[in-house]
Write an enzyme that holds these catalytic residues in place. Structure first.
Site, short mmCIF file in Angstrom:
data_model
loop_
_atom_site.label_atom_id
_atom_site.label_comp_id
_atom_site.label_asym_id
_atom_site.label_seq_id
_atom_site.Cartn_x
_atom_site.Cartn_y
_atom_site.Cartn_z
N LYS A 80 -8.51 -10.80 -3.37
CA LYS A 80 -8.46 -11.18 -4.79
C LYS A 80 -9.37 -12.38 -5.02
O LYS A 80 -9.42 -13.30 -4.18
CB LYS A 80 -7.01 -11.50 -5.16
CG LYS A 80 -6.76 -11.75 -6.63
CD LYS A 80 -5.27 -11.94 -6.90
CE LYS A 80 -4.96 -12.21 -8.36
NZ LYS A 80 -3.52 -12.39 -8.62
N SER A 155 -1.51 -9.56 -12.26
CA SER A 155 -2.90 -9.92 -12.35
C SER A 155 -3.76 -9.41 -11.19
O SER A 155 -4.98 -9.43 -11.29
CB SER A 155 -3.03 -11.44 -12.42
OG SER A 155 -2.54 -12.04 -11.23
N SER A 179 2.58 -10.54 -9.85
CA SER A 179 1.19 -10.08 -9.81
C SER A 179 0.77 -9.29 -8.59
O SER A 179 -0.33 -8.73 -8.59
CB SER A 179 0.25 -11.27 -9.97
OG SER A 179 0.14 -11.59 -11.32
#
Ligand code: GLN
Length: 487
Positions: A80, A155, A179
């Site tokens: 990420k 997210s 997330s």
């Protein structure tokens, strides 16, 4: 021959060790897959092809020398874009950090590199990890490989979609209020938010420091255990990381739940939940009961306050953490007549609307006169929520709930912030309590995956993995690949 990108990390490891295939071949297969479907799914902000091939080559040389290799050696994955990677852009999907190149690696990145894992690139996300659909990225929209009209969740949407689209074998996400788990559930993958402190946060760009945790997103439970083995453990660079030995998580991959006590908190089966989601979760519970687990309904009375508590504490911490982006230290800088106008312009240009909203909310909650009424009160309620978990775990070993009240929704369908915040009702109490929880697929509605959430005691990842593994081995969900491209 089967497409290499369709396999799991442990399947690829076996092929590497048997010399059926090389790490370079695997890495090339992944980049071919990326070339075929990335324009539809859009998971990657940055791809690191040269680095990946060099890392793969190093593993191949080890194998040729006859050295033993670690389970993730030569296995390509994605990170990420809020975890620092030395010499590689780390943007947090924000204009503020569009050109930021960290001078050091996050501890998780360092540990995976030490395990000789291969890095394909950095994945898209909601800006600064604020959101539940990845629509808040400043750069691009990631789509759900199961249905390109829907969102991948957020997210960590890029990380979950990459694993589901088979454009990464494993990935890392971060989870402050859901997330990792919510996108894992939307994309039909396995996602684990570890106990707070189990995995070092050093080098993770901070959102809300008392809630943030890094964890794996994988195709199956075995791969989840393998990534956990690589990234967990105390780190001198993160004083909130937990000292002590880390178990070998693969020892928890046991197909047996006999004697385990499973709690069903009635407050998580909320009104407004998609009935198919509830059905799939209850079906999972019934299956585990048949296999010898004992299931009981319990109550966690403070659950209804979790959402408001989270949306005071998380923005408060964010407003403090994001104060560093002032155009002076690093990141975007605008021109201004004086320093105050430079600050203002920098922050208005650099941050998107959701990040600005959180900063305003958080600054308000922390401001003199409101601090006691909002922030301090929220901390007290957080303790009550934590006590609900303590009491529940006196009676049961794990808790089972849906991960999200609905499957993936259509892109653009949720435009008001409050409805978006409601996406997290089932996941964010877990962050407030600091306990671990995993999401895994347990069914489908209209061709979209449904997520089952398994919540454990503090440092109870082993029990979670045991329940998850048992459920997985007795079902076929993990074998289902997103119907994308030729898959
Ligand atoms: N969706 C939640 C939020 O927007 C959680 C985000 C996260 O876990 N990083 O705050």
């Amino acid at each position: 021959m089967v497409d290499l990108f369709k396999l799991t990390a442990h399947e690829l490891h076996e092929r590497l060790v048997n010399k059926d295939v090389s790490a370079v071949e695997i890495t090339k297969a992944l980049f071919n897959r990326i070339d075929a479907v990335e324009q539809d799914v859009r998971c990657y902000i940055t791809q690191t092809r040269e680095l990946a091939l060099a890392q793969a080559q190093a593993t191949d040389e080890k194998i040729q020398r006859g050295d033993e290799i670690s389970p993730l050696a030569g296995i390509p994955g994605a990170i990420k874009d809020n975890m620092c990677t030395k010499g590689i852009k780390t943007t947090c999907a924000s204009k503020m950090l569009e050109h930021f190149v960290p001078p050091y690696d996050a501890t998780v990145v360092e540990r995976l590199a030490d395990a000789n894992a291969v890095f394909l690139g950095k994945t898209n996300m909601d800006e600064f990890a604020m959101g539940s659909s990845t629509e808040n990225s400043a750069f691009m929209q990631t789509r759900n490989p199961w249905n390109l009209e829907t969102v991948p969740g957020g997210s960590s949407g890029g990380s979950a979609a990459a694993v589901a689209a088979s454009t990464a074998i494993w990935s890392l996400g971060s989870d402050t209020g859901g997330s990792i788990r919510q996108p894992a559930s939307f994309c039909g993958t396995v996602g684990l938010k570890p106990t707070y402190g189990r995995v070092s946060r050093f080098g993770l760009v901070a959102f809300a420091s008392s809630l943030d945790q890094i964890g794996p997103i994988t195709k199956d439970v075995t791969d989840c255990a393998l990534v956990m083995n690589a990234i967990s453990g105390h780190d001198l660079k993160d004083s909130t990381s937990i000292p002590g030995n880390v178990p070998d998580f693969t020892k928890s991959l046991v197909n047996d739940v006999k004697g385990l006590k499973i709690g069903l908190p009635r407050e998580y089966f909320v009104a407004g939940m998609n009935p198919e989601v509830e059905k799939a979760v209850r079906n999972a519970v019934a299956q585990l009961e048949k296999m010898g687990a004992q299931c009981l309904e319990i109550s966690m009375p403070h659950t209804e306050y979790a959402l408001t508590t989270y949306y005071i504490i998380a923005p408060a911490e964010a407003s403090s953490n994001l104060a560093r982006y002032d155009g002076v230290g690093f990141g975007h800088r605008a021109q201004g007549e004086d320093i105050v106008s430079m600050y203002k312009k920098t922050r208005s240009e650099g941050f998107g609307p959701e990040v600005q909203r959180r900063i305003v909310l958080g600054t308000y909650a922390l401001s003199s006169g409101y601090y006691d009424a909002y922030y301090l009160k929220a901390l007290k309620v957080r303790t009550l929520i934590k006590q609900d978990f303590d009491k529940a775990f006196e009676k049961v070993d794990v808790l089972l709930t849906p991960t999200s009240p609905t499957p993936a929704f259509k892109a653009g369908d949720i435009s008001d912030p409050l409805s978006m915040y409601l996406q997290d009702v089932c996941t964010l109490p877990i962050n407030l309590a600091g306990v671990p929880a995993l999401s895994m697929p347990c069914g489908y509605v209209d061709g979209l995956p449904i997520g089952l959430q398994i919540i454990g005691k503090p440092l109870g990842e082993e029990t979670i993995l045991r329940v998850a593994y048992t459920f997985e081995q007795n079902n076929d969900y993990y074998k289902c690949l997103a119907p994308l491209g030729e898959v």
